[in-house]
Scaffold this active site. Sequence first.
Site, PDB file in Angstrom:
ATOM      1  CD  GLN A  22       4.550   4.552   6.547  1.00  0.00           C
ATOM      2  OE1 GLN A  22       4.369   5.262   5.561  1.00  0.00           O
ATOM      3  NE2 GLN A  22       4.528   3.241   6.500  1.00  0.00           N
ATOM      4  CG  ASP A  63      -2.715   5.092   3.440  1.00  0.00           C
ATOM      5  OD1 ASP A  63      -2.378   4.552   2.371  1.00  0.00           O
ATOM      6  OD2 ASP A  63      -1.945   5.213   4.411  1.00  0.00           O
ATOM      7  CE  LYS A  84       3.977   4.525   1.690  1.00  0.00           C
ATOM      8  NZ  LYS A  84       3.400   4.419   3.045  1.00  0.00           N
TER       9      LYS A  84
END
Length: 921
Positions: A86, A111, A42
């Site tokens: 994460q 997300d 990322k």
Amino acid sequence: QVRERLKQQVIEMKEKFPDFRPGLAILQVGNRDDSNLYINMKLKAAAEIGISANHIKLPNTATEAEVLKCIASLNGDPAVHGFIVQLPLDSDKPINTEKITNAVAPEKDVDGLSSINAGKLSRGDLGDCFIPCTPKGCMELIRQTGIQVAGKRAVVIGRSKIVGAPMHDLLLWNHATVTTCHSKTSTLAEEVGKADILVVAAGKAEMVKGEWIKPGAIVIDCGINHVPDSTKASGKRVVGDVAYSTAKEKASYITPVPGGVGPMTVAMLMQSTVESAQRFLEKFQPGKWNIQYNQLTLKIPVPSDIEISQSYMPKPIDQVAKEVGLLPDEVELYGQTKAKVHLSALKRLKNQPDGKYVVVTGITPTPLGEGKSTTTVGLVQALGAHLHQNVFACVRQPSQGPTFGIKGGAAGGGYCQVIPMEEFNLHLTGDIHAITAANNLVAAAIDARIFHELTQTDQALYSRLVPSVSGVRKFSDIQIRRLQKLGINKTDPMALTKEEVNLFVRLDIDPGTITWQRVLDTNDRFLRKITIGQSPTEKGFSRTAQFDITVSSEIMAVLALSDGLDDMKKRLGRMVVASSKRGEPVTADDLGVTGALAVLMKDAVKPNLMQTLEGTPVFVHAGPFANIAHGNSSVLADKIALKLVGKEGFVVTEAGFGADIGMEKFFNIKCRYSGLRPHVVVLVATVRALKMHGGGPAVTAGVPLPKEYMEENLQLLAKGCSNLNKQIQNARMFGVPVVVAVNAFKTDTKAELALVVQLAKEAGAFDAVECNHWAEGGKGAVALAQAVQRASQAPSNFRFLYSVELPVIDKIRLIAQQIYGASDIELLPEAQEKVTLYTKQGFGNLPICMAKTHLSLSHDPEQKGAPTGFILPIRDIRASVGAGFLYPLVGTMSTMPGLPTRPCFYDIDLDPASGEVSGLF
């Protein structure tokens, strides 16, 4: 393709807003290898596209509370547009994952995992939410086939919150007929065989067989599974949830594993971050605050200050903090209407360019004041609420002495106030109380030390100052500093000689040289001279002393001039409280109180955040006297405000008394220590004060104005403008453009106001403007604000009046001659002795802070206008070494005001039922 498109979009953003970059924050807990791998992918993608990515890594010992605190900080950071946590969270402590994902601000949740974004997706609000990246990537892959989704039969295997459930919703709202299968579905092969579009996210290796698949179907395989493979070095290989080798024979399109959905997921994270940045730009201009301003409802006649203040509901102070770009962990709330701002904000913003710096000062005033505070607030309300500029006011905190004495409050007036005015004028956040405690600790330490030295031997003193603990003596850090100051380079308490012990334990303070007084934040004339040590326990060691008002304490000046905790602590330690009988300065550090003072002042050093009536932000911080100190609010408040407003914004601060006092000290003391350079001086004038300077009758507080001030008199007014001319010259002497603000009163005529404007311009003002902000709020100061904007663009060649390296007498003479108009100075014997003493002690290179009447340019308050040719008498000179200046005393003045016959407190009351304050003016 997606990455190239995003890269181009970021380039276009930067072309339009050069200082702007989309920001992505990735919060990781622990150190899982797979998480590290995904995060690196990322970060690499972000760098390639031009996104500013920040990886925040918490240890696996992080608690849920610590993770939530970090999330709150990132939520409030305007430079972060996309923010992901994460997963999984690799912590030794129990952490509720759903609670963590729901703590992410929905507008930054790229997300798409928060319940709010999931709910919007479920409801079909696709344009108002973030979609989880894997389903979003799957949908993009399906679109790339060119096959229409609408009307197709779609089957989703898996119902996880990350892939399966949002994929179902996404296909449904793109008009497919969707079936979700899972581990309990008994007819899985049959359902798969009906699918035109198949999305598999079950987490089971090759569970979907090729023969199940409908010919020509689109197959999206989201699975990542490891199966044994002896041909691989690792002994395993990665496969999906679909048996790829057989499925590809029947599918029209199929994603490989690895290399299919994974890279698209990363690409969609980048796309969502860029989309979030675009939404931010649509709502906010980079560098421009998005502030909710309050609409004023003006009344005629104008009600009392407290009526106006209490008729407007302040915004929650955390909202104000967010509007100006402060982060949640930089703000310490004190209720709903005031907060302290942590100095970490200044560190975070250190690379941000400063805004324009404006100081508001005035002509020599009447005892009634000419409205500098009101003008300061009116100007920022005009710049902010009416001209939509980023703007901060930085003002002093008022003492409670005048609030309950003769002056009343100091929050501005009319429709230009800091609110709530009762909070502003009373305890605020306790800074003045902290100064009182710190100051009086020093005073107590002085007399206690004298007492103990007079009643104990050297060895007894040494045993108590360096006590044996478990048989071991040890110097404290502050005692090591004292030894070094004495030239004793020893750290073992047992190694000192008798002579060294004597030097160490005996400050040998000369009581006649003590300059440190006790303080109280109340006007009490009977404390101006007292006798202390009357108790029998003090064994006859009494002396004459006094109380001053708290805001005259050197600690207040130290607070105002410090640029951080470390600097404040050093300044506190340098404060000179007396001289020894050998003529050497005795400091707070010598007394051993520096650390304790820093502890008492650790919260007071943080600026206080409030707001004006129209919702513009205000820092209220420090309130040193404008005679024996420099009369300006804190350096720290100005520095933080200048960073927050940005390059095109404005910070407006106020200097106490007239330009000959507060402004001169602002330039020569405050700007010298802060390193800041002003862009504009706003000089406040009134017809009333100028008529007084032209020879009008005395103006007295509490007494109706004589008729000369109620009737037009252009001749008297023109004569009085000599004071205005001189103060304009004083400001221009420092190389800064001057804008004159003529505060209009209802008794002023148009001709009088026009004459002041004309004469101000002829005297060299950049501009002069009639102002009506007291009655009209910011609207009445728009012309002033526009003049300040123009002046801030004019050339400015700021310079100090003198070099600190000049001898003390020369610096005093320069101020007297250049600023006041004196022909020379005369030092009385006591002042001459102090010049010799302070020069000998090493303080001769400090700036000068003249303690003079504010009611005249001269030392005589009865001399109005612009007197010249007088001799300025200097009766004494004192040192504020910690604050960093010498202050010559011109004439007599009290540092402890008294109460008048009818103090303001007669009108102040509290309604027990509502808790509302009344009568505070």
